[in-house]
Design an enzyme around this catalytic site. Sequence first.
Site, PDB file in Angstrom:
ATOM      1  N   ASN A 171       1.001  -1.237   0.193  1.00 39.87           N
ATOM      2  CA  ASN A 171      -0.029  -0.008   0.138  1.00 39.87           C
ATOM      3  C   ASN A 171       1.083   1.371   0.049  1.00 39.87           C
ATOM      4  OD1 ASN A 171      -1.783   2.214   0.203  1.00 39.87           O
ATOM      5  ND2 ASN A 171      -2.678   0.976   2.265  1.00 39.87           N
ATOM      6  N   ARG A 209      -2.237  -1.885  -3.855  1.00 42.42           N
ATOM      7  CA  ARG A 209      -3.404  -1.164  -3.631  1.00 42.42           C
ATOM      8  C   ARG A 209      -3.182   0.016  -4.755  1.00 42.42           C
ATOM      9  NH1 ARG A 209      -4.252   3.833   0.110  1.00 42.42           N
ATOM     10  NH2 ARG A 209      -6.296   4.497  -0.548  1.00 42.42           N
ATOM     11  N   HIS A 240     -12.331   4.253  -1.227  1.00 46.81           N
ATOM     12  CA  HIS A 240     -12.393   3.532  -0.033  1.00 46.81           C
ATOM     13  C   HIS A 240     -13.247   2.214  -0.533  1.00 46.81           C
ATOM     14  CE1 HIS A 240     -12.099   7.119   2.933  1.00 46.81           C
ATOM     15  NE2 HIS A 240     -10.945   6.340   2.975  1.00 46.81           N
ATOM     16  N   ARG A 246      -9.780  17.182   5.280  1.00 50.25           N
ATOM     17  CA  ARG A 246     -10.373  17.472   4.072  1.00 50.25           C
ATOM     18  C   ARG A 246     -11.822  18.362   4.403  1.00 50.25           C
ATOM     19  NH1 ARG A 246      -9.601  11.791   1.108  1.00 50.25           N
ATOM     20  NH2 ARG A 246      -7.789  11.403   2.562  1.00 50.25           N
ATOM     21  N   GLU A 261      -8.294  -3.418   5.180  1.00 45.91           N
ATOM     22  CA  GLU A 261      -7.961  -3.333   3.622  1.00 45.91           C
ATOM     23  C   GLU A 261      -6.966  -4.227   3.122  1.00 45.91           C
ATOM     24  OE1 GLU A 261      -8.263   0.909   4.517  1.00 45.91           O
ATOM     25  OE2 GLU A 261      -9.050   1.141   2.374  1.00 45.91           O
TER      26      GLU A 261
END
Length: 396
Positions: free
Chosen positions: A7, A92, A181, A240, A383
């Site tokens: 990742n 990923r 996601h 964000r 994940e």
Amino acid sequence: MKIFVINAGSSSLKYQLFEMPSPQPVCSGQVEKIGGSAEIKHVIAGDKPLEIKRATSVVNHGEAMQEIIGLLTDKTIGVIDSPDDIVAVGHRVVHGGETFSEATIITEAAKEKIKQLFSLAPLHNPVNYECLVLAEKTFLKAKQIAIFDTAFHQTIPPAAYRYAIPSKYYDEQQIRVYGFHGTSHKYVTDKLAKHLGQIPSSVISIHLGNGCSMAAVKDGRSIDTTMGFGPLAGLVMGTRSGDIDPSVLLHFAEHYKMSFGQISALLNKQSGMAGFTGTNDMRDVRKLINSGDKQAIIAEQIYVYRIKRYIGAYAAAMNGLDAIIFTAGVGENDRDIRRLVCADLDFLGIELDEEKNQAAREAVCELQVAGSRVQIFMVRTNEELEIAEQCYQLMQ
Ligand code: ADP
């Protein structure tokens, strides 16, 4: 079957090694601050996990990969004899555009397509691509497999993914909602399906980490999600802004004479919870709230309200609601956020059991009161394991 999961971020490289089908990683770790004063952390799992942490000079992802290989094959603490022991490397990849809707074994053609998507994710895809190429050169016997953050959302219908702007921009540049996601939303909805023996028809998955997003999952397929063309839209996040009227951006440019880069930094890095409180870490925000800090209190109100608004929207989009899932760092751990999100939604059939909410620890916890029409779950996301599982399935 040894599967190595990578990742990669712009200045970090996280990894896990799995001996599939076991869900427990053999080892995991990360190299952070690549290009600066880098740090490496490597953990070998076991009854007594062994953790190695040290500063290291690593100027790019290639050197980070060499450091990791050194640890994996080390004479005393190594967990493999050679990189050739690895059967598949799962990567990923942030953006799969409209091209990739599932895990994909990397070929020259696939690499070319990933390159074509650079303009859609300029901060992420080039790094992901670089790591794919590095891994090809390092793990010579392994299949390279890409798992895309956008893939799970490729089932979203046009009414939800198109923007109301001239079609030319969709036709020329595929300007549309992609959503992110996806790996996490898929993992937690699949996990719930396993737990219940079937997937409830209408599920809302709420991923609250540093980045936050929700997905409306109808019969196991994503039909809407809060992030959009990029990962800025939707919920309030650590740094964000989430949804914001585009006129505000025009005003920033016109009134404050902000450049493109300044607006981007403002919305991506200086907004969200950090914009109000100076910290993106929800644990610190909680401390501020408990001390009566007004900025932290309003920040939490906006954070929660935005989630509730989307719960209503997605219940309408799915013509019903059977279950909601809280996941990721905040969703799994912050009981106050879960309580506030579920408050005053009994008209929709959402009724949280506060005792169960307080006690939630397991990988999957059911949190609603007896008789609640909607089931409420906390499901721990993973994940890396999802990536390893998708690779394992492809390799069968
Ligand atoms: P990402 O993978 O997006 O970096 P995570 O899923 O690890 O994010 O979530 C990070 C967030 O989870 C941070 O805001 C952190 O404060 C929050 N978090 C972690 N543990 C807790 C906790 N015990 N209580 C509240 N928030 C927590």
